[in-house]
Design a protein around this motif. Structure first.
Motif, PDB file in Angstrom:
ATOM      1  N   THR A  81      13.336  24.612 -26.963  1.00 24.70           N
ATOM      2  CA  THR A  81      13.084  23.453 -27.515  1.00 24.70           C
ATOM      3  C   THR A  81      11.763  22.888 -26.981  1.00 24.70           C
ATOM      4  O   THR A  81      11.342  23.099 -25.789  1.00 24.70           O
ATOM      5  CB  THR A  81      14.301  22.300 -27.198  1.00 24.70           C
ATOM      6  OG1 THR A  81      14.448  22.253 -25.837  1.00 24.70           O
ATOM      7  CG2 THR A  81      15.436  23.074 -27.704  1.00 24.70           C
ATOM      8  N   GLU A  82      11.110  21.963 -27.941  1.00 24.82           N
ATOM      9  CA  GLU A  82       9.799  21.504 -27.657  1.00 24.82           C
ATOM     10  C   GLU A  82      10.216  20.137 -26.569  1.00 24.82           C
ATOM     11  O   GLU A  82      10.886  19.307 -27.042  1.00 24.82           O
ATOM     12  CB  GLU A  82       9.063  21.076 -28.612  1.00 24.82           C
ATOM     13  CG  GLU A  82       7.588  20.493 -28.405  1.00 24.82           C
ATOM     14  CD  GLU A  82       6.882  20.040 -29.754  1.00 24.82           C
ATOM     15  OE1 GLU A  82       6.039  19.156 -29.676  1.00 24.82           O
ATOM     16  OE2 GLU A  82       7.189  20.493 -30.719  1.00 24.82           O
ATOM     17  N   THR A  83       9.520  20.275 -25.684  1.00 24.24           N
ATOM     18  CA  THR A  83       9.736  18.881 -24.604  1.00 24.24           C
ATOM     19  C   THR A  83       8.418  18.061 -24.609  1.00 24.24           C
ATOM     20  O   THR A  83       8.375  16.854 -23.906  1.00 24.24           O
ATOM     21  CB  THR A  83      10.002  19.342 -23.280  1.00 24.24           C
ATOM     22  OG1 THR A  83       8.742  20.190 -22.823  1.00 24.24           O
ATOM     23  CG2 THR A  83      11.261  20.138 -23.102  1.00 24.24           C
ATOM     24  N   GLY A  84       7.561  18.242 -25.251  1.00 25.83           N
ATOM     25  CA  GLY A  84       6.349  17.501 -25.391  1.00 25.83           C
ATOM     26  C   GLY A  84       4.985  18.459 -25.702  1.00 25.83           C
ATOM     27  O   GLY A  84       5.148  19.692 -25.770  1.00 25.83           O
ATOM     28  N   SER A  85       3.908  17.801 -25.538  1.00 25.42           N
ATOM     29  CA  SER A  85       2.724  18.488 -25.934  1.00 25.42           C
ATOM     30  C   SER A  85       1.539  17.713 -25.325  1.00 25.42           C
ATOM     31  O   SER A  85       1.449  16.664 -25.086  1.00 25.42           O
ATOM     32  CB  SER A  85       2.289  18.619 -27.559  1.00 25.42           C
ATOM     33  OG  SER A  85       2.195  17.215 -28.107  1.00 25.42           O
ATOM     34  N   MET A  86       0.572  18.371 -25.017  1.00 29.77           N
ATOM     35  CA  MET A  86      -0.720  18.139 -24.427  1.00 29.77           C
ATOM     36  C   MET A  86      -1.931  18.617 -24.957  1.00 29.77           C
ATOM     37  O   MET A  86      -1.698  19.640 -25.740  1.00 29.77           O
ATOM     38  CB  MET A  86      -0.658  18.466 -23.006  1.00 29.77           C
ATOM     39  CG  MET A  86      -0.872  19.783 -22.383  1.00 29.77           C
ATOM     40  SD  MET A  86      -0.697  20.174 -20.855  1.00 29.77           S
ATOM     41  CE  MET A  86      -0.789  21.793 -20.631  1.00 29.77           C
ATOM     42  N   ARG A  87      -3.099  17.742 -24.757  1.00 29.06           N
ATOM     43  CA  ARG A  87      -4.360  18.193 -25.605  1.00 29.06           C
ATOM     44  C   ARG A  87      -5.155  18.581 -24.431  1.00 29.06           C
ATOM     45  O   ARG A  87      -5.354  18.137 -23.291  1.00 29.06           O
ATOM     46  CB  ARG A  87      -4.868  16.918 -26.279  1.00 29.06           C
ATOM     47  CG  ARG A  87      -6.020  17.382 -26.992  1.00 29.06           C
ATOM     48  CD  ARG A  87      -6.306  16.445 -27.855  1.00 29.06           C
ATOM     49  NE  ARG A  87      -7.578  16.841 -28.594  1.00 29.06           N
ATOM     50  CZ  ARG A  87      -8.254  15.884 -29.722  1.00 29.06           C
ATOM     51  NH1 ARG A  87      -7.524  14.956 -30.205  1.00 29.06           N
ATOM     52  NH2 ARG A  87      -9.284  16.487 -30.331  1.00 29.06           N
ATOM     53  N   ASN A  88      -5.945  19.834 -24.499  1.00 27.67           N
ATOM     54  CA  ASN A  88      -6.751  20.283 -23.774  1.00 27.67           C
ATOM     55  C   ASN A  88      -8.219  20.356 -24.674  1.00 27.67           C
ATOM     56  O   ASN A  88      -8.257  21.680 -25.313  1.00 27.67           O
ATOM     57  CB  ASN A  88      -6.569  21.599 -23.088  1.00 27.67           C
ATOM     58  CG  ASN A  88      -7.586  21.959 -22.120  1.00 27.67           C
ATOM     59  OD1 ASN A  88      -8.369  21.305 -21.858  1.00 27.67           O
ATOM     60  ND2 ASN A  88      -7.081  23.242 -21.621  1.00 27.67           N
ATOM     61  N   GLY A  89      -9.062  19.636 -24.639  1.00 27.76           N
ATOM     62  CA  GLY A  89     -10.118  19.819 -25.688  1.00 27.76           C
ATOM     63  C   GLY A  89      -9.836  19.507 -27.241  1.00 27.76           C
ATOM     64  O   GLY A  89      -8.940  18.676 -27.489  1.00 27.76           O
ATOM     65  N   SER A  90      -9.948  20.561 -28.063  1.00 28.47           N
ATOM     66  CA  SER A  90      -9.577  20.699 -29.146  1.00 28.47           C
ATOM     67  C   SER A  90      -8.149  21.266 -29.353  1.00 28.47           C
ATOM     68  O   SER A  90      -7.698  21.324 -30.451  1.00 28.47           O
ATOM     69  CB  SER A  90     -10.638  21.151 -30.113  1.00 28.47           C
ATOM     70  OG  SER A  90     -10.712  22.581 -29.834  1.00 28.47           O
TER      71      SER A  90
END
Length: 79
Positions: A13-22
């Motif tokens: 299950t997806e617990t969140g997301s983070m961005r690294n550059g693009s």
């Protein structure tokens, strides 16, 4: 003969997301094991935390199905 029910790893299950550059990276959490129905081509909704729990339930479902098939054959031969 292939068993109707088999144990498969559950979909994380997806617990969140983070961005690294693009790029975006999705954090996932493993959630255990599911039982897959080879005849209906779908996962059963129940999720088991331990593979052993899922294996026991899987064996029970396959045995139940086998008993139903054998009783159906037996009832057909009595006619």
């Amino acid at each position: 003969m292939m068993s109707r029910f088999v144990v498969v790893p559950a979909i994380p299950t997806e617990t969140g997301s983070m961005r690294n550059g693009s790029r975006f990276y999705c954090k996932t959490a493993p959630i255990g094991f599911n039982i897959y129905d080879n005849e209906e081509k779908l996962r059963l909704k129940t999720t088991y935390q331990a593979r052993e729990e899922a294996e026991v339930e899987c064996q029970r479902l396959n045995l139940e199905r086998l008993q139903n098939v054998l009783s159906d054959r037996e009832s057909m031969t009595t006619y």
